[in-house]
Design an enzyme around this catalytic site. Structure first.
Site, mmCIF file in Angstrom:
data_model
loop_
_atom_site.group_PDB
_atom_site.id
_atom_site.type_symbol
_atom_site.label_atom_id
_atom_site.label_comp_id
_atom_site.label_asym_id
_atom_site.label_seq_id
_atom_site.Cartn_x
_atom_site.Cartn_y
_atom_site.Cartn_z
ATOM 1 N N HIS A 135 -16.696 9.537 6.411
ATOM 2 C CA HIS A 135 -16.759 9.788 7.845
ATOM 3 C C HIS A 135 -17.370 11.184 8.028
ATOM 4 C CE1 HIS A 135 -14.554 10.809 11.631
ATOM 5 N NE2 HIS A 135 -14.639 9.523 11.858
ATOM 6 N N GLN A 215 -7.366 6.734 7.570
ATOM 7 C CA GLN A 215 -7.273 5.278 7.743
ATOM 8 C C GLN A 215 -6.279 4.628 6.797
ATOM 9 O OE1 GLN A 215 -8.582 3.811 10.166
ATOM 10 N NE2 GLN A 215 -10.132 5.255 10.862
#
Lengths: 418, 148
Positions: A135, A215
């Site tokens: 990310h 996550q």
């Protein structure tokens, strides 16, 4: 400050999702006249009533600044805030609650490690190893420190299925590597990375490891001791808590040796104009007044996850993923990006003839909330040759009805763009 | 369903499927790249002005959603033969139409008026105006523009 015990399992041990959904007030609200199918928990999760109540209760009943007041309100606020460290310690199976640093979120945690831990250790020519599925928040902080120090960012490639190429990882992990930063679960591909093995390999080469847990914390059991990593960062807003509150866990030996990330109140022992003596971790890294109520509510979000059961959440989301994969296979022209065998409840896809943004808008009209775009993983989009994808991601409150709504809405998209 | 039809009118779907002027312009006097970081949409606008300052030819290339593709396609179709000032005026009126809640239908905008529906989808206004912002950048001789 604990959530009420819940019995949300059926006789078989599976989650009773209908009962769980009642804990999330927003899920009862119709969206564009339809039952809301919220499939964007990878971006941010919805909040259970217990979290909402905890934040409200703090302001209504006992809010005051922490660590400073000698009066009862401040003491109560301080106790509630500091109590969350214990919750996080348990949640991560961390050895010591002093290893729990409160941050604004995963991004701040990674920046803290990049600036306070890595930067002083990096020399020109050194390397920081990340993967091709990071990310932006696990890319840009490392670009900042490598640019500032003359070090180099090295990227481990990702396979067509969406797995980290472990052979390449082994090859790239060399004498110049000074830091490994790897995402645990990819927010775009859903891939669950073998972070325990990756950490072991890095440690064999004497390299410390940061795991981006944004996550993984909400979806699978996390044990930092078993994982063996040096740092683990996650966000409150993805673990059913508030935004602007997060956690960095770090080994105490590292934290004790790190200079502060920011200077200000509450991170000092003594301040003189000639020099300042810093507080011990974790206070050293918590300058200024933090998100007090938010952090307290973050703790309640974690307790909520624990009360439901992380093994059960993971199993439930796996079952849903399998069902969704099966249903989405019915849709002609739909291609899933990210098909690693070890995968969390995230499905990124493209649909022939329909741009993800148009898919997102049409799905919204049908009450289905998904993410459309590059998911802050632009290099990964380039890797798969797409500008953007549509992404459905699951939380503990999703059920087969949500998947059915997604499939129905995608058929609508095909009516327009098929 | 009716709301969706209002947003995705046939004209939009048609221009998305068969974009007009989807080609480079050679030679061109002006060029700019537009980028919407929100969704990754990219558009390149190229145009050639004649001696009288009129848009003799204009084309676009890139990758975008139906709204941005249709907007670029209709824009190139309607601005050909117009002066730079007329193009800027049209952009102003179009921008008003898609961003101002009180905007009334503007028949003088012709086909591009079908995009008025994006007003109800603030996230999509950037899609509808990407090509127009890029055109403006090209006319001002800026190389690129971002809608962020």
């Amino acid at each position: 400050m604990s959530t009420r015990p819940v019995d949300v399992t059926t006789a078989g041990g599976a989650l009773e999702v209908a009962r769980l959904r009642e804990d999330f007030p927003v899920l009862a609200r119709p969206m564009n006249g339809q039952r809301l199918a919220f499939l964007d928990s990878a971006a941010s999760a919805q909040k259970p009533q217990a979290v909402i109540d905890a934040e409200r209760r703090c302001y209504e009943e006992y809010y005051a600044n922490i660590h400073r007041g000698v009066y009862a309100l401040s003491q109560r606020s301080t106790q509630a805030y500091e109590g969350v460290r214990k919750t996080v310690q348990r949640f991560l199976n961390a050895p010591d609650e002093r290893e729990v640093v409160f941050t604004r979120g995963t991004t701040e945690g990674i920046n803290l490690v990049a600036q306070s831990f890595a930067r002083p250790r990096l020399q020109p020519g050194d390397e920081v190893l990340i993967t091709g599925m990071e990310h932006h928040s696990n890319i840009v902080p490392w670009q900042l420190v490598t640019e500032a120090t003359g070090a180099k960012l090295v990227v481990v490639p990702v396979t067509d299925r969406g797995e980290v190429d472990l052979d390449e990882y082994r090859r790239l992990l060399g004498p110049r590597t000074k830091m490994v930063a790897v995402v645990h679960v990819s927010n775009t591909l859903g891939t669950i990375n073998p972070v325990t093995d990756m950490t072991r390999l890095a440690h064999e080469a004497g390299v410390p490891v940061l795991v981006d847990g944004a996550q993984s914390a909400p979806h699978i059991p996390v044990d930092v001791q078993a994982m063996g990593c040096d740092f683990y960062a996650f966000s409150g807003h993805k673990t059913y808590g508030p935004s602007g509150a997060g956690v960095l866990w770090g080994r105490f030996e590292h934290l004790s040796a790190m200079p502060p990330y920011q200077g200000g109140g509450d991170m000092i022992r003594t301040v003189r104009f000639e020099g300042t003596e810093y507080a011990a971790p974790p206070q050293r890294f918590e300058a200024g007044t933090p998100n007090i109520a938010g952090t307290i509510a973050l703790g309640v979000g974690l307790e909520y996850i624990e009360s439901v059961g992380r093994e059960r959440i993971a199993a439930h989301e796996q079952e849903l993923l399998a069902y969704a994969d099966e249903r989405l296979a019915e849709i002609e022209g739909l291609r899933v990006i990210g098909t690693a065998p070890e995968k969390a409840g995230v499905i990124s896809f493209v649909l022939k003839g329909a741009h993800p943004h148009d898919i997102g808008t049409i799905l919204d009209m049908e009450g289905v909330a998904i993410r459309a775009g590059h998911h802050c993983t632009q290099p990964l989009m380039e890797r798969y040759g797409v500008a953007a994808t549509a992404r459905a991601s699951f939380g503990l409150y999703n059920d087969r009805d949500d998947v059915d709504a997604l499939v129905r809405a995608l058929h609508r998209v095909k009516e327009f763009f098929g | 369903m009716s709301d969706l039809r209002e947003l995705y009118q046939e004209v939009i779907l048609d221009h998305n499927k068969r974009p007009r002027n989807f080609h480079p312009v050679e030679p061109h006097s002006h060029e700019a790249d537009g980028y919407n970081p929100l969704c990754g949409d990219k558009v390149t606008i190229q145009l050639r002005l004649d001696d009288a300052g009129r848009i003799e030819d204009i084309g676009f290339q890139g990758d975008g959603c139906a709204i941005s593709t249709a907007s670029a396609s209709i824009m190139t179709e309607m601005l050909k033969g117009h002066t730079v000032d007329e193009a800027r005026e049209t952009f102003d009126r179009f921008h008003h139409l898609v961003t101002d809640d009180d905007a009334q239908p503007d028949p003088s905008l012709g086909k591009i008026g079908v995009l008025a529906g994006v007003r109800d989808y603030p996230m999509r206004v950037k899609c509808a105006t990407l090509a127009w912002h890029t055109l403006q950048a090209a006319l001002e001789e800026r190389e690129s523009v971002s809608t962020e």
